[in-house]
Scaffold this motif. Structure first.
Motif, mmCIF file in Angstrom:
data_model
loop_
_atom_site.group_PDB
_atom_site.id
_atom_site.type_symbol
_atom_site.label_atom_id
_atom_site.label_comp_id
_atom_site.label_asym_id
_atom_site.label_seq_id
_atom_site.Cartn_x
_atom_site.Cartn_y
_atom_site.Cartn_z
ATOM 1 N N SER A 110 -29.963 -33.192 7.624
ATOM 2 C CA SER A 110 -30.042 -34.738 7.544
ATOM 3 C C SER A 110 -28.617 -35.166 8.363
ATOM 4 N N ALA A 111 -28.932 -36.576 8.876
ATOM 5 C CA ALA A 111 -27.787 -36.839 10.015
ATOM 6 C C ALA A 111 -26.258 -36.558 9.343
ATOM 7 N N GLY A 112 -26.286 -36.479 7.984
ATOM 8 C CA GLY A 112 -24.763 -36.439 7.348
ATOM 9 C C GLY A 112 -24.407 -35.086 7.258
ATOM 10 N N ASP A 113 -25.342 -34.152 7.427
ATOM 11 C CA ASP A 113 -24.884 -32.637 7.323
ATOM 12 C C ASP A 113 -23.838 -32.272 8.153
ATOM 13 N N GLY A 114 -22.733 -31.384 7.907
ATOM 14 C CA GLY A 114 -21.785 -31.221 8.647
ATOM 15 C C GLY A 114 -20.751 -30.321 7.976
ATOM 16 N N ILE A 115 -19.574 -30.387 8.520
ATOM 17 C CA ILE A 115 -18.278 -29.519 7.853
ATOM 18 C C ILE A 115 -17.147 -30.363 7.953
ATOM 19 N N SER A 116 -16.392 -30.294 6.927
ATOM 20 C CA SER A 116 -14.781 -31.121 7.185
ATOM 21 C C SER A 116 -13.801 -29.806 7.038
ATOM 22 N N THR A 126 -2.112 -32.753 1.992
ATOM 23 C CA THR A 126 -3.033 -32.450 3.115
ATOM 24 C C THR A 126 -2.415 -32.873 4.438
ATOM 25 N N CYS A 127 -2.199 -32.015 5.389
ATOM 26 C CA CYS A 127 -1.259 -32.166 6.673
ATOM 27 C C CYS A 127 -2.060 -32.759 7.657
ATOM 28 N N SER A 128 -3.480 -32.440 7.723
ATOM 29 C CA SER A 128 -4.394 -33.105 8.525
ATOM 30 C C SER A 128 -5.787 -32.746 8.050
ATOM 31 N N SER A 129 -6.766 -33.788 8.643
ATOM 32 C CA SER A 129 -8.305 -33.474 8.288
ATOM 33 C C SER A 129 -9.320 -33.869 9.509
ATOM 34 N N ASP A 130 -10.216 -33.282 9.427
ATOM 35 C CA ASP A 130 -11.310 -33.645 10.342
ATOM 36 C C ASP A 130 -12.671 -33.477 10.068
ATOM 37 N N SER A 131 -13.566 -34.054 10.529
ATOM 38 C CA SER A 131 -14.796 -33.548 10.011
ATOM 39 C C SER A 131 -15.973 -33.836 11.201
ATOM 40 N N VAL A 132 -17.135 -33.277 11.113
ATOM 41 C CA VAL A 132 -18.314 -33.492 12.052
ATOM 42 C C VAL A 132 -19.473 -33.352 11.339
ATOM 43 N N THR A 133 -20.688 -34.344 11.774
ATOM 44 C CA THR A 133 -21.730 -34.025 11.218
ATOM 45 C C THR A 133 -22.704 -33.833 12.364
ATOM 46 N N VAL A 134 -23.989 -33.393 12.216
ATOM 47 C CA VAL A 134 -25.067 -33.256 12.921
ATOM 48 C C VAL A 134 -25.620 -34.531 13.821
ATOM 49 N N GLY A 135 -25.253 -35.431 12.895
ATOM 50 C CA GLY A 135 -25.737 -36.745 13.706
ATOM 51 C C GLY A 135 -27.345 -36.954 13.655
ATOM 52 N N THR A 136 -27.667 -38.122 14.209
ATOM 53 C CA THR A 136 -29.137 -38.500 13.875
ATOM 54 C C THR A 136 -30.066 -37.663 14.741
ATOM 55 N N ALA A 137 -29.768 -36.872 15.772
ATOM 56 C CA ALA A 137 -30.517 -35.923 16.272
ATOM 57 C C ALA A 137 -31.051 -34.781 15.153
ATOM 58 N N GLU A 169 -15.310 -26.997 4.167
ATOM 59 C CA GLU A 169 -16.245 -27.307 3.120
ATOM 60 C C GLU A 169 -17.577 -27.930 3.961
ATOM 61 N N ARG A 170 -18.501 -28.098 3.319
ATOM 62 C CA ARG A 170 -19.799 -28.674 3.965
ATOM 63 C C ARG A 170 -19.946 -29.871 3.425
ATOM 64 N N THR A 171 -20.271 -30.872 4.369
ATOM 65 C CA THR A 171 -20.546 -32.085 4.012
ATOM 66 C C THR A 171 -22.032 -32.520 4.225
ATOM 67 N N GLY A 172 -22.419 -33.606 3.399
ATOM 68 C CA GLY A 172 -23.941 -33.879 3.850
ATOM 69 C C GLY A 172 -24.541 -34.476 2.464
ATOM 70 N N THR A 173 -25.782 -35.261 2.682
ATOM 71 C CA THR A 173 -26.495 -35.909 1.489
ATOM 72 C C THR A 173 -26.770 -34.932 0.476
ATOM 73 N N GLY A 174 -27.395 -33.875 0.985
ATOM 74 C CA GLY A 174 -27.963 -32.795 0.115
ATOM 75 C C GLY A 174 -27.007 -32.360 -0.940
ATOM 76 N N SER A 175 -25.638 -32.673 -0.960
ATOM 77 C CA SER A 175 -24.718 -31.971 -1.927
ATOM 78 C C SER A 175 -24.675 -33.147 -2.973
ATOM 79 N N SER A 176 -25.061 -34.484 -2.734
ATOM 80 C CA SER A 176 -24.962 -35.428 -3.918
ATOM 81 C C SER A 176 -26.360 -35.695 -4.260
ATOM 82 N N THR A 177 -27.169 -36.130 -3.156
ATOM 83 C CA THR A 177 -28.477 -36.474 -3.789
ATOM 84 C C THR A 177 -29.690 -35.538 -3.911
ATOM 85 N N GLY A 178 -29.570 -34.347 -3.440
ATOM 86 C CA GLY A 178 -30.530 -33.401 -3.556
ATOM 87 C C GLY A 178 -31.910 -33.457 -2.865
ATOM 88 N N THR A 179 -31.915 -34.690 -2.148
ATOM 89 C CA THR A 179 -33.005 -34.982 -1.469
ATOM 90 C C THR A 179 -33.446 -34.221 -0.012
#
Length: 472
Positions: A110-116, A126-137, A169-179
């Motif tokens: 999904s577009a929101g799948d990625g890591i933080s 927390t000293c710093s944080s960053d995240s990236v997702t796979v995007g609409t592609a 950690e992983r980010t994405g819609t799958g972790s909350s919606t299971g869709t």
């Protein structure tokens, strides 16, 4: 074995000479690289560093593997788990840790799948944080985020020496919606929701403090005009399959090939005061069918693999071109800027251009390969560095230093190739042949020279023996 004289000796010398030549040529052939080209439509897996170390992930701080600046580590991240790693830091150095996650080939994302990625101290600050997702592609590709412990003036947190933790950690819609794929089908088929493992590459780097205080004021004026891309004759290059394998390029024009789903890595040496710009051209397809949004993406990363800027293009089967937006010159004071991209342009060293062609392009236009042209320009003038108090780790990491052997690019931008045909900087195999040929020729001449000198001395000695013993 009896002495060989006359015609027999000449034949023996010819046999030995042929054997020597054959042996040396065998040595030359052994140094050629095993892979000289990518056979479409195969997509190579991510290339980890040759000296990569193992760092097993833990789900908490207890027993977390220690990361040493200057080394590169391989690990993994499963499903919704958090991965912890440990840093032991002094109180005077800035430390940066990049994390590259590699989704499995063919994963449905999904577009929101990625890591933080975050860096925390022993008190969970927390000293710093960053995240990236796979995007609409939604095309599986290496995803890179970073964390840091920075000792900036006015920043009171995370300044002490001691134990710190890198948390991934992983980010994405799958972790909350299971869709799963975000279509509302209810199928849990994303990498995140089905618990599949992503490989990780972690690269910590330590930046030494300055010998004396430097200006903290960020330059307010810089050339923000859109530069003209170079138009030299393209020189062939082969992009790498990871940061560690990034192909070294300089100012000029490079030609390459890419297949859908592939990510290519290039590195450009950028000195203090220099200003990098880049354009990527994608060639036309053999057929024209529909349209792919976000088909090609190019991202610029700084030496610690922090994202600076990116650009992307859609694709309808005809040739397309995209350029990075103008960015400021590299300067130490840029770290005090409030936002990126200026804030990320804080180091000299190897900057990375990472190009990805979406896997969906194969469905619409075929498996390729597709022609790729990379145009790189360096503006500004190289300047002296800020004056570090000691070496950073790895040593010389934030120096341009002696350039890697790279294609010259031809023309006035990068200097014409000495041979006039660009062969010295093109195909890696031809480069190996050229280097191997020079080395082999020198070795062959040396061996034959020694053999000839020895043969002459033996012949002279034999003549003296024959003169003293005429009946022998």
């Amino acid at each position: 074995m009896g002495r060989r004289t006359g015609r027999g000796a000449a034949v023996w010398r010819a046999v030995v000479r042929s054997a020597v030549v054959g042996a040396v040529l065998c040595v030359a052939s052994a140094v050629l690289p095993g892979r000289v080209a990518l056979a479409a439509p195969d997509v190579p897996s991510y290339a980890f560093a040759d000296d990569v170390r193992s760092a097993p992930a833990t789900t908490g701080t207890t027993g977390a593997a220690r990361l040493e600046p200057g080394a590169t580590y391989r690990s993994s991240l499963r499903g919704e788990d958090k991965a912890y790693y440990r840093l032991e830091l002094d109180g005077i150095s800035d430390v940066y840790v990049s994390v590259t996650a590699i989704p499995r080939a063919g994963a449905t994302l999904s577009a929101g799948d990625g890591i933080s990625v975050s860096v925390q101290d022993a008190d969970s600050v927390t000293c710093s944080s960053d995240s990236v997702t796979v995007g609409t592609a939604v095309s599986p590709q290496p995803l890179t985020a970073w964390g840091a412990r920075e000792l900036l003036p006015g920043k009171g947190l995370c300044r002490k020496a001691g134990t710190y933790y890198v948390v991934v950690e992983r980010t994405g819609t799958g972790s909350s919606t299971g869709t799963g794929n975000g279509t509302g089908s209810g199928e849990e088929d994303t990498d995140l929701s089905d618990g599949r493992t992503w490989d990780l590459e972690l690269a910590p780097v330590s930046e030494a403090p300055l010998a004396k205080a430097a200006a903290t004021r960020v330059p307010e004026v810089w050339d923000s005009s859109t530069p003209t891309p170079p138009v030299d004759e393209p020189v062939s290059v082969r992009g790498g399959a990871g940061f560690a394998e990034a192909a070294a390029v300089e100012q000029g024009v490079r030609s390459d090939e890419i297949v859908p789903g592939q990510t290519l890595f290039y590195k450009v040496p950028v000195d203090w005061g220099q200003q990098l710009s880049a354009t990527v051209d994608l060639g036309g397809a053999e057929k024209n069918s529909a349209y792919v949004v976000d088909a090609l993406e190019m991202t610029l990363y700084n030496p610690v693999r922090a994202s600076v800027k990116d650009t992307g293009i859609g694709y309808g089967g005809s040739q397309k071109s995209a350029s990075l937006p103008p960015v400021p010159p590299v300067g130490y004071a840029n770290r005090y800027a409030p936002t990126d991209p200026t804030k990320s342009l804080r180091f000299a060293g190897s900057y990375y251009l990472v190009v990805h062609l979406a896997a969906q392009v194969a469905d619409r236009f075929g498996e390729g390969p597709y022609g790729l042209t990379l145009r790189v320009r360096l503006g500004g003038s190289a300047q002296a560095g800020p004056g570090y108090a000691r070496q950073s780790v790895p040593r010389g990491f934030f120096d341009v230093g002696a350039p890697d052997p790279v294609p010259s690019g031809g023309g006035s931008l990068a200097g014409a190739d000495a041979s006039g045909d660009g062969a010295s900087g093109g195909d890696p195999a031809m480069k190996a042949v050229a280097v191997g040929g020079i080395g082999t020729g020198s070795l062959l001449l040396m061996v034959l020279g020694v053999w000839t000198l020895t043969a002459r001395r033996r012949a002279a000695a034999q003549m003296r023996v024959n003169a003293q013993n005429p009946t022998a």
